[in-house]
Design a protein around this motif. Structure first.
Motif, PDB file in Angstrom:
ATOM      1  N   UNK A   3       0.556  -0.910  -0.137  1.00 41.18           N
ATOM      2  CA  UNK A   3       0.316  -0.315   0.008  1.00 41.18           C
ATOM      3  C   UNK A   3       0.730   1.301  -0.082  1.00 41.18           C
ATOM      4  N   UNK A   6       2.114   1.908  -2.823  1.00 43.90           N
ATOM      5  CA  UNK A   6       1.394   2.048  -4.530  1.00 43.90           C
ATOM      6  C   UNK A   6       1.513   3.511  -4.172  1.00 43.90           C
ATOM      7  N   UNK A   7       1.437   4.110  -2.849  1.00 43.38           N
ATOM      8  CA  UNK A   7       0.710   5.259  -2.412  1.00 43.38           C
ATOM      9  C   UNK A   7       1.515   6.047  -3.701  1.00 43.38           C
ATOM     10  N   UNK A  10       2.323   6.203  -6.826  1.00 40.04           N
ATOM     11  CA  UNK A  10       1.300   7.496  -7.879  1.00 40.04           C
ATOM     12  C   UNK A  10       1.594   8.818  -7.479  1.00 40.04           C
ATOM     13  N   UNK A  11       2.217   9.434  -6.484  1.00 42.61           N
ATOM     14  CA  UNK A  11       2.955  10.643  -6.206  1.00 42.61           C
ATOM     15  C   UNK A  11       4.162  11.051  -7.047  1.00 42.61           C
ATOM     16  N   UNK A  12       4.680   9.881  -7.730  1.00 46.03           N
ATOM     17  CA  UNK A  12       5.885   9.967  -8.580  1.00 46.03           C
ATOM     18  C   UNK A  12       5.470  10.173 -10.403  1.00 46.03           C
ATOM     19  N   UNK A  14       2.577   9.588 -11.227  1.00 51.97           N
ATOM     20  CA  UNK A  14       1.651  11.295 -12.244  1.00 51.97           C
ATOM     21  C   UNK A  14       2.377  12.865 -12.231  1.00 51.97           C
ATOM     22  N   UNK A  87       6.216  17.542  -1.078  1.00 49.80           N
ATOM     23  CA  UNK A  87       5.183  17.444  -0.226  1.00 49.80           C
ATOM     24  C   UNK A  87       5.146  18.522   0.942  1.00 49.80           C
ATOM     25  N   UNK A  92       1.617  18.893   1.190  1.00 53.23           N
ATOM     26  CA  UNK A  92       0.299  17.514   0.571  1.00 53.23           C
ATOM     27  C   UNK A  92       0.883  16.746   2.256  1.00 53.23           C
ATOM     28  N   UNK A  96      -1.730  14.774   4.389  1.00 54.09           N
ATOM     29  CA  UNK A  96      -1.540  12.582   4.282  1.00 54.09           C
ATOM     30  C   UNK A  96      -1.860  12.674   5.251  1.00 54.09           C
ATOM     31  N   UNK A  99      -4.706  12.915   7.032  1.00 49.90           N
ATOM     32  CA  UNK A  99      -6.448  11.262   5.966  1.00 49.90           C
ATOM     33  C   UNK A  99      -5.788  10.529   7.335  1.00 49.90           C
ATOM     34  N   UNK A 100      -4.723  10.572   7.840  1.00 54.63           N
ATOM     35  CA  UNK A 100      -4.515   9.231   8.328  1.00 54.63           C
ATOM     36  C   UNK A 100      -3.355   8.047   7.903  1.00 54.63           C
ATOM     37  N   UNK A 101      -2.408   8.856   8.176  1.00 55.02           N
ATOM     38  CA  UNK A 101      -1.375   8.401   7.431  1.00 55.02           C
ATOM     39  C   UNK A 101      -0.168   8.740   8.206  1.00 55.02           C
ATOM     40  N   UNK A 105       5.184   5.808   8.906  1.00 55.85           N
ATOM     41  CA  UNK A 105       4.318   4.942   7.263  1.00 55.85           C
ATOM     42  C   UNK A 105       4.850   6.342   6.156  1.00 55.85           C
TER      43      UNK A 105
END
Lengths: 274, 298
Positions: A3, A6-7, A10-12, A14, A87, A92, A96, A99-101, A105
Motif C-alpha cells: 500500500x 503504491x501510494x 502514484x505520487x511519482x 503522475x 510534499x 500535502x 497526508x 488523512x490518517x497516514x 508510514x
C-alpha cells in the motif's frame, strides 16, 4: 507495505518531471553501456571498440559497469529530494498525516520506494552486464562469470545509502535545491575534516577515519577500476597493485548510515510542527 | 452520550508564546460544534494537535474513548485545514484516489462524493486549474470519502466569494442534517450561529465559553432608553437590583437586565416613578455582541 509503495508510486508517476528523471536514470546508464559495447567506426579512419580493451571480460565487467552506472544515481537523487520538497511546498505532507497516514508510514513509503528503485537499477545493470559480458568475454565457465558479483550487492547498498542520505537532507531542509546543495557541502566538509585529521595525525589514520564518513564510505564500496584495468594489461607493474575488493565491513558502514539517515528523518518529522 | 473526542488540559507552547492554555472539552456524537475565536486564538493549533500534525506540550487527547491510535482514528475522521492541500499535477479524481489509498477506502466512493459536492463533471481536470471554491469543495469531498464519524473544518469559507460561501454552508448543513458530527472552527460569527448547536469560545488559547449556542445568547437582554429626565433615569437604574449594568452613550442609555422583564412592565414602572421615556426598545444580544463581550472584557 505494498500500500505504501503504491501510494508513493502514484505520487511519482503522475508527476511528469519525476517520470522524466526516473526514465533518464534508468535509460541513460543503459544506453551508455550499449553504445560503449558496439564497435564505432570513425569514418573509416579507425575503429574504436572498447570491448577490445578487455573491460567487458568477466569478472572485471561487474566492477566496471557498477562503478560507472553509479554516477547516474544523481538523477534519481533529484527525484528523491523533490519527492520530499514537493510534499512540503504543496503542504500535502500535512494533508497526508491528517488523512490518517502515520509519520512512520510516511517515511517508510519513501524508503520502500528508494529500495524498490535500487533493486530495479541493480537488476537492470546485472542483466545488461551479463549479456554484454557473454558476448565479449573469452571465458564462459560459470565460476568465472559469477565471480565478483558482490559488486552488484555493493552497487545496491551504495544506491540505498545515497538515496537515504538524500531523503534525510530533503526532510531536514524541506527544499529540493537546498538539499542537493547540502550534498555538495557535505562532500567539502568531509575533505576539510580529512585535512584536519591529516594535520593532527598521519595520512593512514586520516584515510581510515574518512572511510567512515557517509559519502566516502559509499564511494569506497566500489573502488575505481582504472588501475585494475592497467594491471590486467601490464601484469608486470607490481607497484600498481591495490586492493579493490568489496569488504563486508564497508557494506556494514553504509548500511549503518542508511539506518541512521532513515531514523533521523523519522525523528525529524515526529518532532516537527507542520 | 458517545464521545468522539476528549481533550484534557491540553497545552501548546511555541517558544515563549502559549498558543493553547490548559484547554479541556469533549465532542459528543451527533452535535455540530463551533470553535470561535479571533485570529491567533489557538483554534488551528488545537485542531492541528488532535489531527497529529502539531505536537502537544502537555495534556492529553483521545479519539473514540482512546480505543485506537491517533492515526487509525484519523481514518474515521474527515478533516480539512484552512487551505485545500492537494497535488497540483494530479486530477481531482487522482487526488481522491490517493486519499482512498491512505484511508483504505474503496475507489467507488470517489464518484459518489464528487457528486455530493458537484464536481463530477470536472473530475478529470488537474487540481491546479481548479478555482478556490472548487478546491474547497474537492477538499470536502476528500474529507467525506470514508463517511467519517466526525467532519472537522477549519475556516472552510476563507477567501471564498459570496456564492462559494453559500455553497459551502449549504453543503455543511446538508451533511449535518444526515447526522454527521461536525467541528467547525471559524472567526465568522454568523457562520457559527447559523450552523452550530454548540460553541467553544477561545481567546489567546484559553476557553472563555463552552456550551450551547442558544444558551450563550440567552442572557436576559437589555433596554435601549432615552428620556428628558436623563439623570433621574440613570440614578434609578443604577440603584435597581434588576439591572446589572448601565451604559451611557450620549443620550442613549443601555440597561442590561439581571432577570427577565418585559418592556411593558418596565414602561409601567417608569410611569409610576414619574419618568417619561422618549425611546424604549428591548433587545437581545446577538452572538456577535456576546462574543465581543466575552473576548474583550476578560
Amino acid at each position: 507495505m505494498l500500500r505504501l509503495v503504491k501510494l508513493e508510486l502514484q505520487k511519482l508517476l503522475l508527476n511528469r518531471a519525476s517520470v522524466v528523471l526516473i526514465f533518464i536514470s534508468f535509460v541513460l546508464p543503459f544506453t551508455v553501456l550499449i553504445l560503449s559495447s558496439i564497435k564505432i567506426n570513425f569514418f573509416g579512419f579507425f575503429t574504436l571498440e572498447l570491448g577490445e580493451l578487455g573491460i567487458f571480460n568477466f569478472p572485471i565487467i561487474w566492477h566496471i559497469t557498477t562503478y560507472f552506472a553509479a554516477f547516474f544515481k544523481l538523477f534519481f537523487a533529484i527525484v528523491v529530494v523533490s519527492m520530499i520538497g514537493n510534499e512540503y511546498s504543496n503542504k500535502t505532507i500535512k494533508q497526508n498525516l491528517i488523512d490518517g497516514l502515520s509519520k512512520k508510514e510516511f517515511i517508510l513509503s519513501k524508503f520502500y520506494t528508494i529500495v524498490l528503485f535500487s533493486v530495479l537499477a541493480t537488476v537492470l545493470i546485472a542483466v545488461a552486464s551479463f549479456f554484454i559480458g557473454l558476448y565479449y568475454s573469452s571465458y564462459n565457465e560459470a565460476s568465472i562469470i559469477f565471480r565478483e558479483t558482490e559488486f552488484l550487492l555493493a552497487y545496491f547498498i551504495k544506491l540505498v545509502g545515497f538515496f537515504s542520505l538524500c531523503l534525510f537532507f530533503g526532510m531536514l531542509l524541506k527544499r529540493s535545491a537546498f538539499a542537493l546543495a547540502f550534498l555538495f557541502v557535505l562532500y567539502i566538509f568531509e575533505w576539510i575534516a580529512f585535512w584536519i585529521i591529516l594535520r593532527a595525525t598521519s595520512s593512514e589514520i586520516a584515510w581510515k577515519v574518512k572511510n567512515f564518513f557517509p559519502l566516502e564510505s559509499m564511494q569506497n564500496l566500489i573502488k575505481q577500476p582504472f588501475q585494475r584495468l592497467i594491471m590486467t594489461k601490464y601484469p608486470e607493474n607490481i607497484d600498481m597493485a591495490y586492493d579493490y575488493a568489496v569488504y563486508w565491513y564497508e557494506l556494514v558502514i553504509v548500511l549503518g548510515w542508511t539506518a541512521i539517515f532513515v531514523f533521523l528523518s523519522y525523528r525529524l518529522l515526529k518532532q516537527r510542527d507542520l | 452520550m458517545e464521545s468522539i473526542l476528549t481533550i484534557k488540559n491540553l497545552t501548546k507552547k511555541f517558544g515563549y508564546l502559549t498558543a493553547v492554555k490548559d484547554l479541556s472539552f469533549t465532542i459528543n456524537k451527533g452535535n455540530v460544534y463551533g470553535i470561535l475565536g479571533p485570529n491567533g486564538s489557538g483554534k488551528s493549533t488545537t485542531l492541528g494537535i488532535v489531527l497529529n500534525v502539531v505536537n502537544k506540550t502537555s495534556g492529553e487527547f483521545s479519539w473514540f474513548d482512546g480505543q485506537t491510535t491517533t492515526h487509525d482514528a484519523l481514518k474515521k475522521v474527515g478533516a480539512i485545514i484552512e487551505n485545500p492541500n492537494f497535488y497540483p499535477y494530479m486530477t481531482g479524481y487522482q487526488n481522491l484516489k490517493l486519499v482512498c489509498r491512505i484511508k483504505n477506502v474503496d475507489y467507488s466512493k470517489i464518484d459518489e462524493k464528487l457528486a455530493v459536492v458537484g464536481l463530477l463533471d470536472r473530475k478529470d481536470s488537474k487540481f491546479k486549474n481548479f478555482s478556490l471554491g472548487m478546491k474547497q469543495r474537492l477538499a470536502i469531498a476528500s474529507a467525506l470519502l470514508n463517511d467519517p464519524e466526525i467532519l472537522i473544518l477549519d475556516e472552510p469559507t476563507n477567501g471564498l466569494d459570496p456564492q462559494g460561501i453559500h455553497q459551502i454552508r449549504t453543503l455543511i448543513k446538508q451533511i449535518a442534517s444526515e447526522g454527521t458530527t461536525i467541528l467547525l472552527a471559524s472567526h465568522l460569527l454568523d457562520e457559527v450561529e447559523k450552523v452550530c448547536s454548540h460553541v467553544l469560545v477561545l481567546r489567546k488559547g484559553e476557553r472563555l465559553y463552552s456550551g450551547r449556542v442558544d444558551e450563550m445568547i440567552s442572557s436576559h437582554g437589555f433596554f435601549e432608553l432615552k428620556s428628558v429626565q436623563h439623570g433621574t433615569l440613570v440614578s434609578f437604574l443604577q440603584n435597581n437590583p434588576d439591572f446589572i449594568s448601565v451604559k451611557e452613550e450620549g443620550e442613549l442609555i443601555t440597561a442590561f437586565l439581571n432577570q427577565p422583564m418585559d418592556a411593558s412592565t418596565f414602561n409601567k414602572l417608569m410611569f409610576e416613578k414619574g419618568i417619561t421615556l422618549s425611546h424604549l426598545v428591548k433587545r437581545k444580544e446577538s452572538l456577535e455582541e456576546q462574543f465581543l463581550k466575552l473576548t474583550d472584557n476578560n
